[in-house]
Design a protein around this motif. Structure first.
Motif, PDB file in Angstrom:
ATOM      1  N   ILE A 146     -24.204   8.069  11.390  1.00 37.04           N
ATOM      2  CA  ILE A 146     -23.534   8.208  12.515  1.00 37.04           C
ATOM      3  C   ILE A 146     -24.627   8.368  13.758  1.00 37.04           C
ATOM      4  O   ILE A 146     -26.200   8.656  13.739  1.00 37.04           O
ATOM      5  CB  ILE A 146     -23.122   9.621  12.366  1.00 37.04           C
ATOM      6  N   HIS A 179     -21.958  17.223  12.011  1.00 37.39           N
ATOM      7  CA  HIS A 179     -22.130  15.996  11.020  1.00 37.39           C
ATOM      8  C   HIS A 179     -23.478  17.219   9.490  1.00 37.39           C
ATOM      9  O   HIS A 179     -23.161  17.402   8.937  1.00 37.39           O
ATOM     10  CB  HIS A 179     -22.188  15.079  10.627  1.00 37.39           C
ATOM     11  N   ARG A 207     -24.593  12.828  15.391  1.00 41.93           N
ATOM     12  CA  ARG A 207     -25.333  13.943  14.463  1.00 41.93           C
ATOM     13  C   ARG A 207     -25.496  15.487  13.643  1.00 41.93           C
ATOM     14  O   ARG A 207     -25.287  15.053  12.085  1.00 41.93           O
ATOM     15  CB  ARG A 207     -26.528  12.727  13.935  1.00 41.93           C
ATOM     16  N   SER A 221     -17.468   8.080   9.776  1.00 46.93           N
ATOM     17  CA  SER A 221     -16.877  10.066  10.648  1.00 46.93           C
ATOM     18  C   SER A 221     -15.886   9.873   9.339  1.00 46.93           C
ATOM     19  O   SER A 221     -15.226  11.120   9.422  1.00 46.93           O
ATOM     20  CB  SER A 221     -16.577  10.536  11.757  1.00 46.93           C
TER      21      SER A 221
END
Length: 224
Positions: free
Chosen positions: A62, A70, A67, A2
């Motif tokens: 991720i 994002h 997820r 991240s």
């Protein structure tokens, strides 16, 4: 992972801000200056696409449970880049008042003048359509975030419910264990009491037997 995504985000934000500034300057330029600015913006747009590709790769690495947020942000960045590309196309055919006057001179009724005006009107219509589309995308993104937030909240409530059930079961087991310990304690106390009573009885019986033997010996000696 991240942290890399956030780094790409910062680079993308800085780059798109510069692209936006340059796109705004293009209609005010003419000739070679405009061509050079167009080349620079094309290269920057390509760099922005590469950053989005890097962010896309980071999102895939991720964990699934983290997820969603994002992915939503990446989607908004892709939409932002699409808008910049459309603005760039419009800026290449648009002209500022100064450039238009320089190109046309005093003949405002020529065919070139009409063509430029039509292009400007078309760019204006495209801009309004893009604003409506952008508003629609923002509403859609907001709705998506709200849905994801609701899903996360529902999962949290379900986890809390499961935890509560586990705690309740643990309490029931503790109560049951406490009851069993109390019962076992009462049984042990009863057994200990019986053992003490048996020992007292054996002691009394031993004293009686000993006293009887002593009396028997006494009377036997006395009879002699």
């Amino acid at each position: 992972m991240s942290s890399d995504f956030e780094t790409y985000e910062q680079d993308f934000g800085t780059l798109t801000a510069d692209i936006t500034s340059r796109i705004g300057k293009i209609p005010k330029l003419g000739g070679d200056e405009k061509k050079n600015m167009v080349v620079i913006v094309e290269k920057q747009l390509e760099e922005a696409r590469e950053l989005l590709e890097q962010m896309d790769l980071e999102v895939r690495e991720i964990p699934v449970q983290s997820r969603g947020m994002h992915s939503t942000r990446l989607k908004s960045y892709k939409q932002e880049l699409e808008k910049l590309e459309k603005d760039f196309k419009r800026s290449r055919i648009a002209y500022s008042d100064e450039v238009r006057d320089e190109l046309l001179g005093d003949d405002g009724n020529s065919s070139a003048s009409q063509l430029i005006k039509l292009r400007e009107e078309r760019a204006h219509l495209l801009d309004n359509a893009e604003k409506l589309e952008r508003s629609s995308r923002r509403l859609e993104a907001g709705y998506q975030i709200a849905v994801e937030t609701e899903q996360v909240g529902q999962e949290i409530l379900e986890n809390l419910h499961h935890d509560r059930e586990k705690i309740q079961r643990s309490r029931d087991r503790l109560r049951e264990t406490d009851a069993n310990l109390g019962k076992s304690s009462r049984i042990l106390t009863g057994m200990l009491r019986r053992i003490i009573q048996n020992r007292i009885l054996m002691f009394i019986l031993g004293v009686i037997i000993l006293f009887t033997v002593v009396l028997a010996i006494y009377f036997s000696v006395r009879g002699l």
